[in-house]
Design a protein around this motif. Structure first.
Motif, mmCIF file in Angstrom:
data_model
loop_
_atom_site.group_PDB
_atom_site.id
_atom_site.type_symbol
_atom_site.label_atom_id
_atom_site.label_comp_id
_atom_site.label_asym_id
_atom_site.label_seq_id
_atom_site.Cartn_x
_atom_site.Cartn_y
_atom_site.Cartn_z
ATOM 1 N N THR A 1 1.236 20.438 1.016
ATOM 2 C CA THR A 1 0.689 19.881 1.439
ATOM 3 C C THR A 1 -0.430 19.282 0.073
ATOM 4 O OG1 THR A 1 -1.135 19.740 2.501
ATOM 5 C CG2 THR A 1 0.506 19.443 4.181
ATOM 6 N N SER A 2 0.316 17.713 0.001
ATOM 7 C CA SER A 2 -0.659 17.124 -1.330
ATOM 8 C C SER A 2 -1.953 17.079 -0.976
ATOM 9 C CB SER A 2 0.306 16.058 -1.881
ATOM 10 O OG SER A 2 -0.610 15.396 -2.212
ATOM 11 N N GLN A 3 -3.017 17.406 -1.471
ATOM 12 C CA GLN A 3 -4.660 17.381 -2.169
ATOM 13 C C GLN A 3 -4.878 15.862 -2.099
ATOM 14 O OE1 GLN A 3 -6.355 20.061 -0.350
ATOM 15 N NE2 GLN A 3 -4.261 20.754 -0.053
ATOM 16 N N THR A 4 -3.822 15.189 -2.579
ATOM 17 C CA THR A 4 -4.356 14.064 -3.701
ATOM 18 C C THR A 4 -4.065 12.749 -2.058
ATOM 19 O OG1 THR A 4 -3.414 14.895 -5.865
ATOM 20 C CG2 THR A 4 -4.205 11.905 -5.664
ATOM 21 N N PRO A 5 -4.645 12.314 -1.515
ATOM 22 C CA PRO A 5 -4.627 11.451 -1.027
ATOM 23 C C PRO A 5 -3.505 10.054 -1.063
ATOM 24 C CG PRO A 5 -7.030 10.909 -1.576
ATOM 25 C CD PRO A 5 -6.169 12.243 -2.073
ATOM 26 N N ILE A 6 -2.778 9.410 -0.360
ATOM 27 C CA ILE A 6 -1.687 8.527 -1.077
ATOM 28 C C ILE A 6 -2.786 7.026 -1.868
ATOM 29 C CG2 ILE A 6 -0.177 6.511 -0.035
ATOM 30 C CD1 ILE A 6 0.663 8.307 1.727
ATOM 31 N N ALA A 7 -3.986 6.871 -0.632
ATOM 32 C CA ALA A 7 -4.680 5.534 -1.681
ATOM 33 C C ALA A 7 -4.866 5.302 -2.754
ATOM 34 C CB ALA A 7 -6.250 6.001 -0.282
ATOM 35 N N ALA A 8 -5.405 6.903 -3.411
ATOM 36 C CA ALA A 8 -5.974 7.394 -4.492
ATOM 37 C C ALA A 8 -5.004 6.601 -5.040
ATOM 38 C CB ALA A 8 -6.478 8.692 -4.821
ATOM 39 N N LYS A 9 -3.277 7.037 -5.259
ATOM 40 C CA LYS A 9 -2.997 6.990 -5.702
ATOM 41 C C LYS A 9 -2.465 6.088 -6.394
ATOM 42 C CE LYS A 9 0.003 10.931 -5.048
ATOM 43 N NZ LYS A 9 1.102 11.560 -4.542
ATOM 44 N N SER A 10 -2.725 4.288 -5.019
ATOM 45 C CA SER A 10 -2.901 3.390 -5.390
ATOM 46 C C SER A 10 -3.577 2.578 -6.777
ATOM 47 C CB SER A 10 -3.132 2.244 -4.327
ATOM 48 O OG SER A 10 -4.461 2.943 -3.290
ATOM 49 N N PRO A 11 -4.099 0.855 -7.417
ATOM 50 C CA PRO A 11 -4.899 0.994 -8.218
ATOM 51 C C PRO A 11 -5.607 0.566 -7.142
ATOM 52 C CG PRO A 11 -2.484 -0.384 -7.973
ATOM 53 C CD PRO A 11 -2.349 0.799 -7.238
ATOM 54 N N ASN A 12 -6.898 0.375 -7.830
ATOM 55 C CA ASN A 12 -8.244 0.280 -7.544
ATOM 56 C C ASN A 12 -8.931 -1.721 -7.715
ATOM 57 O OD1 ASN A 12 -10.916 -0.286 -6.846
ATOM 58 N ND2 ASN A 12 -11.398 1.726 -7.215
ATOM 59 N N VAL A 13 -7.775 -2.159 -7.208
ATOM 60 C CA VAL A 13 -7.491 -3.641 -7.589
ATOM 61 C C VAL A 13 -9.410 -4.013 -7.498
ATOM 62 C CG1 VAL A 13 -6.986 -5.750 -5.954
ATOM 63 C CG2 VAL A 13 -5.161 -3.978 -6.479
ATOM 64 N N ALA A 14 -9.901 -4.189 -6.302
ATOM 65 C CA ALA A 14 -11.611 -4.635 -6.363
ATOM 66 C C ALA A 14 -12.302 -4.476 -7.202
ATOM 67 C CB ALA A 14 -11.506 -3.726 -4.549
ATOM 68 N N HIS A 15 -11.395 -2.928 -7.792
ATOM 69 C CA HIS A 15 -12.653 -2.235 -8.641
ATOM 70 C C HIS A 15 -12.510 -3.448 -10.234
ATOM 71 C CE1 HIS A 15 -15.297 0.575 -11.655
ATOM 72 N NE2 HIS A 15 -14.412 0.906 -11.845
ATOM 73 N N TRP A 16 -11.119 -3.153 -10.331
ATOM 74 C CA TRP A 16 -10.603 -4.161 -11.398
ATOM 75 C C TRP A 16 -10.896 -5.444 -11.532
ATOM 76 C CZ3 TRP A 16 -10.342 -0.915 -15.746
ATOM 77 C CH2 TRP A 16 -10.073 0.011 -15.664
ATOM 78 N N LEU A 17 -11.258 -5.926 -10.547
ATOM 79 C CA LEU A 17 -11.559 -7.453 -10.357
ATOM 80 C C LEU A 17 -13.491 -7.356 -10.580
ATOM 81 C CD1 LEU A 17 -8.930 -8.623 -7.643
ATOM 82 C CD2 LEU A 17 -9.452 -9.171 -9.707
ATOM 83 N N ALA A 18 -13.594 -6.481 -9.963
ATOM 84 C CA ALA A 18 -15.234 -6.610 -10.261
ATOM 85 C C ALA A 18 -16.109 -6.287 -11.154
ATOM 86 C CB ALA A 18 -16.349 -5.437 -9.121
ATOM 87 N N CYS A 19 -14.593 -5.632 -12.474
ATOM 88 C CA CYS A 19 -15.328 -5.427 -13.944
ATOM 89 C C CYS A 19 -14.822 -6.618 -14.291
ATOM 90 C CB CYS A 19 -14.223 -4.095 -14.501
ATOM 91 S SG CYS A 19 -15.232 -2.358 -13.585
ATOM 92 N N SER A 20 -13.673 -7.509 -13.769
ATOM 93 C CA SER A 20 -13.455 -8.562 -15.009
ATOM 94 C C SER A 20 -15.181 -9.652 -14.549
ATOM 95 C CB SER A 20 -11.948 -9.072 -14.192
ATOM 96 O OG SER A 20 -10.864 -7.849 -14.231
ATOM 97 N N LEU A 21 -15.045 -9.242 -13.103
ATOM 98 C CA LEU A 21 -15.897 -9.789 -13.388
ATOM 99 C C LEU A 21 -16.839 -10.045 -13.765
ATOM 100 C CD1 LEU A 21 -16.786 -12.939 -11.014
ATOM 101 C CD2 LEU A 21 -18.079 -10.912 -9.759
ATOM 102 N N VAL A 22 -17.783 -9.069 -13.469
ATOM 103 C CA VAL A 22 -18.905 -8.952 -15.509
ATOM 104 C C VAL A 22 -18.305 -8.706 -16.351
ATOM 105 C CG1 VAL A 22 -19.712 -6.881 -16.102
ATOM 106 C CG2 VAL A 22 -19.745 -6.912 -13.256
#
Length: 371
Positions: A26-47
């Protein structure tokens, strides 16, 4: 060349053939980790955009350009977003600063709303959602205060406006930190009950509070009323100097704690050591910039000294040119480095467990821990 045939499997003592099970892959990497972290990048853009907004705001105060556009929310009768680009970009410097400050403020507000939607669409913690709501509230409040500053032409409103800006910036930095996957992995690996906050966490929390209070004190001096008496001015300067000393002591204590020199039970990670050292470097630079800002704004601080000492100092022959390039860079840089100290202190506070719920630390009473 033919390989020899495999021997037949041997029977066990119970008369059955052994059962061979293959390990599941089984893959040890969760599926959610492969998706882009939209909230984080938006927060960095906000900063990032907020940092540019604070730079424009500091320049507006330095050049006293707050009333370069006398109407609000429009700009000389135009819609703020439809004001002719050539008149703004190639117009007077004061107009460029004030209108650019308004455009950046509107951009920050739009980004904050988009970030709130992204946070609610993703699986974020309740603290992140609360911080996002606080960010939206603060950016709306900041816009209203900016409009009242223009409509009322009141420096008291300007002082409040200068205090809520750093508060919004610190909230944006906290959101960007808490939504990062690196922080979330660290949090998930350290979910264990601890008996209250550590002394290092209290030092980090105190550093954030002192950094913000220091910015508030600086805002009072930046928007100083010319009618203020000398005694009031001296008390404001004294409060600002005491705040600077407090920030310096706490930043030095943070360095000692992160390197394990205080003998406290704190996390000695490379990240905390780098952040604490960076904050101490910024604080040292801020002290030099503060002295330079005083010189270019008011000359040598002879008025704060007793008359017996001030009379012995020879008068300066050089003339301080108000709003010159050098003085503007020094004064504005003093404000921006203070903002950087606040932002770095917020990250250090979260990494040190200053926000226990955000760090994934479950606090238990000390009596329960001793039991």
């Amino acid at each position: 060349m033919r390989l020899p045939p495999l021997p037949p499997p041997r029977l066990t003592k119970s008369g059955h053939y052994p059962v061979i099970t293959m390990p599941e892959t089984t893959s040890q990497t969760p599926i959610a980790a492969k998706s882009p972290n939209v909230a984080h990048w938006l927060a960095c853009s906000l900063v990032a955009v907020t940092g540019v907004l604070l730079t424009f705001g500091a320049l507006v105060t330095t050049y006293e350009a707050a009333m370069a556009v006398p109407d609000w929310p429009g700009t000389y009768g135009h819609n703020m977003f439809l004001f002719p680009f050539a008149e703004w970009f190639y117009g007077p410097w004061d107009l460029f600063l004030e209108h650019g400050h308004r455009l950046l403020g509107a951009s920050v507000g739009i980004l904050a709303i988009i970030l709130a939607v992204a946070v609610w669409k993703t699986n974020q913690s309740s603290m992140v959602r609360g911080l996002v709501l606080a960010a939206v509230f603060l950016v709306v409040l900041q816009g209203v205060l900016g409009g009242l500053r223009v409509l009322l032409d009141d420096k008291t409103v300007a002082k409040v406006h200068a205090c809520t800006g750093p508060l919004f910036f610190s909230v944006a930095v906290a959101i960007a930190t808490l939504t990062s996957r690196r922080f979330q992995r660290t949090r998930d690996g350290s979910e264990s009950p601890v008996p209250g906050m550590t002394p290092g966490s209290w030092i980090a929390s105190g550093l954030v509070f002192a950094s913000y209070v220091q910015l508030v004190a600086g805002a009072q001096l930046r928007h100083l009323d010319p009618a203020v008496g000398l005694s009031t001015f001296r008390w404001l300067v004294l409060f600002h100097l005491v705040g600077a000393a407090t920030v310096a002591v706490l930043s030095l204590a943070s360095v000692c704690d992160s390197f394990g020199l205080l003998g406290l039970h704190s996390t000695r990670s490379v990240g905390r050591r780098f952040l604490s050292s960076f904050i101490l470097f910024l604080v040292c630079s801020q002290v030099l910039l503060g002295f330079g800002a005083w010189i270019v704004s008011w000359g040598l601080p002879l008025g704060l000294l007793p008359d017996s000492i001030a009379n012995r100092v020879p008068e300066m022959t050089a003339v301080v040119v108000a709003r010159s390039s050098v003085s503007s860079i020094v004064v504005t840089g003093h404000v921006l480095v203070g903002m950087m100290i606040l932002g770095a202190s917020v990250i250090y506070c979260i990494a040190s467990g200053g926000l226990p719920q955000a760090a994934g630390v479950k606090l238990v009473p000390r009596r329960g821990a001793l039991a």
